[in-house]
Structure formats: structure tokens, C-alpha cells
Design a protein around this motif. Structure first.
Motif, PDB file in Angstrom:
ATOM      1  N   LEU A   3       0.833  -1.199   0.000  1.00 60.99           N
ATOM      2  CA  LEU A   3       0.000   0.000   0.000  1.00 60.99           C
ATOM      3  C   LEU A   3       0.872   1.255   0.000  1.00 60.99           C
ATOM      4  CD1 LEU A   3      -2.753  -1.016   2.586  1.00 60.99           C
ATOM      5  CD2 LEU A   3      -3.077  -0.677   0.136  1.00 60.99           C
ATOM      6  N   GLU A   4       0.549   2.176  -0.886  1.00 62.93           N
ATOM      7  CA  GLU A   4       1.314   3.409  -0.998  1.00 62.93           C
ATOM      8  C   GLU A   4       0.518   4.576  -0.418  1.00 62.93           C
ATOM      9  OE1 GLU A   4       2.459   3.983  -5.024  1.00 62.93           O
ATOM     10  OE2 GLU A   4       3.724   2.184  -5.110  1.00 62.93           O
ATOM     11  N   GLY A   5       1.204   5.436   0.300  1.00 63.19           N
ATOM     12  CA  GLY A   5       0.552   6.578   0.916  1.00 63.19           C
ATOM     13  C   GLY A   5       0.718   6.542   2.422  1.00 63.19           C
ATOM     14  N   ASP A   6       0.316   7.627   3.067  1.00 65.83           N
ATOM     15  CA  ASP A   6       0.378   7.726   4.518  1.00 65.83           C
ATOM     16  C   ASP A   6      -1.036   7.614   5.077  1.00 65.83           C
ATOM     17  OD1 ASP A   6       3.212   8.187   4.832  1.00 65.83           O
ATOM     18  OD2 ASP A   6       2.855  10.128   3.883  1.00 65.83           O
ATOM     19  N   PHE A   7      -1.240   6.660   5.971  1.00 61.46           N
ATOM     20  CA  PHE A   7      -2.568   6.356   6.492  1.00 61.46           C
ATOM     21  C   PHE A   7      -2.555   6.459   8.019  1.00 61.46           C
ATOM     22  CE2 PHE A   7      -1.800   3.837   2.669  1.00 61.46           C
ATOM     23  CZ  PHE A   7      -2.861   4.215   1.857  1.00 61.46           C
TER      24      PHE A   7
END
Length: 527
Positions: free
Chosen positions: A114-118
Motif C-alpha cells: 500500500l502506498e501513501g500515509d494512512f
């Protein structure tokens, strides 16, 4: 805080910790902070790999971070994770401590990719049996992917925050400050919401599968029993389910499952899934059936089309799609779902502490809900359509003994009212006089039975006037090679033990159907 038996059990689990971890508290001078401090001290004393660090001063107090020493890997609990969340605490300790999770390698790979900041925040209730699945899934994701952060928040301890965010159902999940989802989800469902390509990849993988001898549609007690009985016959078996466990996942106390005096729905669902996995069964989860195409000739392949775009083929299909909570279907119900309209008193009841609520339905589920809620809320009004309650006599006696309960019979709920953000009341019609009445309240719990999940079968198999699949004593439907079991059928008494028995019957009937088919070469000539 922990009794001797639980402490001994926890110490045995913590022997699986492989890497040093730190418990990092954020406490104030309150009683709950003192309780949390005691709990963390007890946990620290159970393993040499666990250290209690200095207070870090997080804004939420009491809270604590479980962090892998020397890294940013960790999960945070705001509150004291006991009750239903004790298992979440144990798993967090183990997983942050390097113990491998019990999930498929494909799922782990998806989380890591998963790419991105969560940044996730989950509001839970200690009495909610649906919350642990969500908390545990997001905790695990934060351990597997360093760009994912998760805080599990006890709504009862952070009431001002719950009120400010207008959280009226648990579990409610926020992602990066915005509402992400509400209700039970497993890790695969969460991934599907984050990774838009996951559905397409899963569909492609499913579409490539060879035909099955028996394909079970639905993963509740009936479906699990059918899959086990079919697999034990040595035939190629698959099970496709929107969520494994089905309606059982939403059931709190189970006290009539023969030989098991007491269990809870999620525990039973987990045991069912593990039992199925003990056999050679191809499990396809988070997949919803869209259409059934029966075989054109005896011995041919039936086709089950899925909403993901994939399809599966099988010589025999067992339908065990179960049922879901029936809705009132009145104005305002959908608009205020999770904003005061609820379907699980065990999960959402604590959020209505000191408020006025209504329970719709006078059967066992409705009366049990009213009894449970009466110990939490200021007042309960039970509304029943019939002229009398339908619950067992023992439940009715308990209900009528409670001072903060009002029972209204011969009443039809006609509308849910709200102020745009939350429920403020409902209107019901007196079925004897025809007069309408307004009840001012803050919550409505709907308990009016179940509706079968059979919409996709219209014009395919015979259905009753209530939408149930018509079956005979051997679980045959109106279509050759198509069988059905469980709450989606016309078999009376929707009970777990009955669904399991019926699922077994369906599998045995499917096997009998298969062994009586003409040999493959004769089928080819006939085609």
C-alpha cells in the motif's frame, strides 16, 4: 488488575515474543490512568523482552503505545483494552514483538505494498463483539507497513471526543481525520477500500480457477458445514463468501449450541473458518454473488457470477447465503443509520448512556435488547406491531419488572426524525385508533427479524413469498444440481445448530447427485 488465571495464560502467550518491545504510557492523575499504570506494570513483569518506558505525554490520557524497541513500528490504545478488546491487546503485544500473524501471505504482501500515509483512528466499545476484528486488522496493518498508524479509542472514556465527532455507532473508523467506515470489517475488506486495484486482481485470480465439483455460496454455519462435509468426500470443493461467519458474527451470547454451554458469535465464526481450513477447501472471501446460471444439461456446469466481475463454475452448487437484519423501511431510517438508528444493542448501546431510546420489535431479540439497554440508558420504549409481545414468557416477565421500560403494542413506526445530524424522535401510529404519536428520543434499535439474502436468485430457483429458497427434505431446490441450506431457505426455525445440520444434508445430497451422474465420456457424447 488481571486475575491469576488470566495472568498465567497471558504469560504463556508472551513467550512467543521474539523482539524487545516498549510500553509507552500517557497518563494523568485520574483513576483510569492509575488502572492503566497497574496493567502495564503487570504486563512488563510477564516477559523480559517487555519494558515500561517513561510517560510520553500524548494528548489522549490514559493511553499507551506498544512500540518495537528502536523502531517506529507500533500500535496505540487510548483506554484500557480489556473486555472484548483483551484479545486485541494480546495480539498487538505478540505482533509488535515479532510473532508472525495468522493471515495469508497474499494479504501480507498487499498491506506492505500500500502506498501513501494512512493515520487510522477506531472508536470502539468494550462490550462490542464487532470491534475487535477492525481493531486487530488495523493494528496488524500498522505493524506490517511503517506508513500506517492506528489508534484504538475507547469511546466510553473519551466521551467529549465522541460527542464532538458525533460518533453514534461502533466501530467507527477515521482515516486521516475523515470518516472511513463504520461497522464490522476484516483486513481484506479494509484493503479493498484502500487499494482500488485489489478487486480487479482478485477477480482475475478467481476467474482462472478450474471448475469445482461442489461450490458453496455463503460462509455462515450452513456454508461451513456444507464445505466440510463435501471436502471429506474427497471432491474438489470451493466456498465463496461475502464475509466468512455471516450473521453469526453479529450474535453476542450463544447459549443453545448443543455441548457448548456458552460462546460468542465471533469466536464461533473463527472456529468455523479454522475448521474449514483444516480441509482442502478453496476459500474465496469478500466476494458477493450476483447471479446464478444453472447447468443447461444434467452433469453440466452451473455458473456463479460475482459482483467483482469474476465467475465460478461447478457441477453442484450449495446456496447458503443466510439472512440480514430486516429494516423498517420508513422515512428517515437510512438517513440516520449510525446516527441514532442502530441494529446491534450490544455494540452501540454504551454510546447512549443516560439517553432515551426505542426498541422496535417484541420478539426475543427485541425484548432481550430492551432488557440490556435498560441497564445503560435513561429510558427504553419497546414498540411492537402486534397486539402482544412474541418473546418467551421468562423474558417478558423480566422486561415488565424494569422501572425504566415502557411497552407499546399495536403500534406501527412510520417515520424517523432527526435534526440533520442525529435522531431526535420517531412517529408511530396506533393501529387500533389510527392516531399518530411522536416520541422524543436519541436512539432507535431495530430488532424485527431477518430477510433472506436471495435477491440475486429471483427467476432462477423457486422462492417463497418471503424470498426464502424452497427446499425439500434433502435440500434440493427447484433446479437440478442446485441445493440450499440455512437461514435463506424455507426450513423453519432459524437456528445455528439447524443451519449446520442442513448444510451437512445439502453436501451429502450434492455428493449423491454427483456419483449418480453419467461418466464424463457419456456426458460429452450427450452434449
Amino acid at each position: 488488575m488481571l486475575d491469576a488465571a488470566i495472568k498465567t495464560q497471558l504469560q504463556a502467550y508472551m513467550a512467543n515474543i521474539k523482539l524487545p518491545i516498549e510500553l509507552v504510557p500517557s497518563l494523568d492523575g485520574g483513576a483510569k490512568s492509575a488502572e492503566l499504570r497497574d496493567l502495564l506494570h503487570e504486563i512488563e513483569g510477564l516477559s523480559p523482552l517487555v519494558t515500561l518506558a517513561a510517560d510520553e505525554g500524548d494528548a489522549r490520557k490514559p493511553s499507551f503505545l506498544i512500540r518495537r524497541a528502536g523502531t517506529d513500528i507500533g500500535v496505540r490504545f487510548a483506554g484500557i483494552p480489556l473486555g472484548h478488546e483483551f484479545t486485541s491487546l494480546v495480539l498487538a503485544l505478540l505482533q509488535v514483538g515479532g510473532h508472525p500473524p495468522k493471515v495469508d501471505d497474499d494479504v501480507i504482501a498487499q498491506v506492505k505494498a500500500l502506498e501513501g500515509d494512512f493515520v487510522f483512528e477506531t472508536y470502539f466499545s468494550l462490550s462490542c463483539q464487532n470491534c475487535p476484528d477492525v481493531v486487530q486488522a488495523l493494528n496488524l496493518m500498522s505493524v506490517l507497513n511503517p506508513r500506517i498508524r492506528h489508534t484504538a479509542i475507547d469511546g466510553a472514556l473519551f466521551k467529549a471526543e465522541v460527542d464532538e465527532r458525533k460518533v453514534m455507532a461502533v466501530p467507527t473508523v477515521y482515516l486521516n481525520g475523515e470518516v472511513f467506515a463504520s461497522g464490522r470489517m476484516d483486513i481484506e475488506q479494509i484493503i479493498a477500500k484502500l487499494d482500488t486495484g485489489a478487486t480487479a486482481r482478485a477477480a482475475e485470480k478467481i476467474a482462472a480457477k478450474e471448475p469445482f465439483d461442489v461450490l458453496v455460496v455463503g460462509g455462515g454455519p450452513a456454508g461451513a458445514a456444507a464445505a466440510i462435509y463435501a471436502a471429506r468426500k474427497g471432491i474438489r470443493t470451493g466456498i465463496v463468501a461475502e464475509r466468512f461467519g455471516g450473521q453469526v458474527l453479529d450474535t453476542m451470547a450463544i447459549e443453545n449450541f448443543i455441548s457448548v454451554p456458552h460462546t460468542e458469535g465471533p469466536k464461533l465464526a473463527a472456529a468455523l473458518e479454522q475448521h474449514v481450513k483444516d480441509y482442502d477447501v478453496d476459500i474465496m472471501n469478500v466476494q458477493k454473488a450476483k447471479k446464478l446460471v444453472p447447468a443447461k444439461t444434467p452433469g453440466g456446469y452451473a455458473e456463479v457470477q460475482l459482483e467483482s466481475g469474476a465467475s465460478l463454475k461447478a457441477k453442484a452448487v450449495i446456496l447458503s447465503t443466510g439472512a440480514r437484519w430486516r429494516q423498517m423501511n420508513v422515512p428517515g431510517e437510512d438517513e440516520y443509520r449510525n446516527k441514532g438508528v442502530a441494529y446491534c444493542p450490544h455494540c452501540d448501546g454504551p454510546l447512549f448512556k443516560g439517553k432515551r431510546v426505542a426498541v422496535i420489535g417484541g420478539g426475543n431479540s427485541g425484548v432481550e435488547a430492551a432488557i440490556d439497554l435498560a441497564g445503560i440508558v435513561a429510558h427504553v420504549t419497546l414498540i411492537e406491531f402486534d397486539s402482544q409481545l412474541r418473546a418467551d414468557a421468562v423474558l417478558q416477565r423480566k422486561l415488565y419488572s424494569l422501572p425504566n421500560v415502557t411497552v407499546i403494542t399495536s403500534a406501527q413506526t412510520t417515520e424517523v426524525h432527526g435534526d440533520g445530524e442525529k435522531v431526535i424522535g420517531l412517529t408511530y401510529k396506533d393501529r387500533n385508533s389510527g392516531q399518530s404519536h411522536l416520541l422524543e428520543l436519541e436512539g432507535i434499535f431495530v430488532q424485527i427479524g431477518l430477510v433472506p439474502n436471495t435477491e440475486f436468485l429471483v427467476d432462477t430457483v423457486g422462492l417463497s413469498s418471503r424470498g426464502e429458497i424452497e427446499v425439500d427434505a434433502r435440500a434440493h431446490t427447484s433446479q437440478q444440481g442446485i441445493f440450499a441450506a440455512g437461514d435463506c431457505t424455507t426450513v423453519p426455525y432459524k437456528q445455528i445448530v439447524i443451519a449446520m445440520g442442513q448444510g451437512s444434508t445439502a453436501a451429502l445430497s450434492a455428493f449423491d447427485y454427483l456419483i449418480r451422474l453419467a461418466p464424463a465420456d457419456e456426458q460429452a457424447k450427450a452434449a
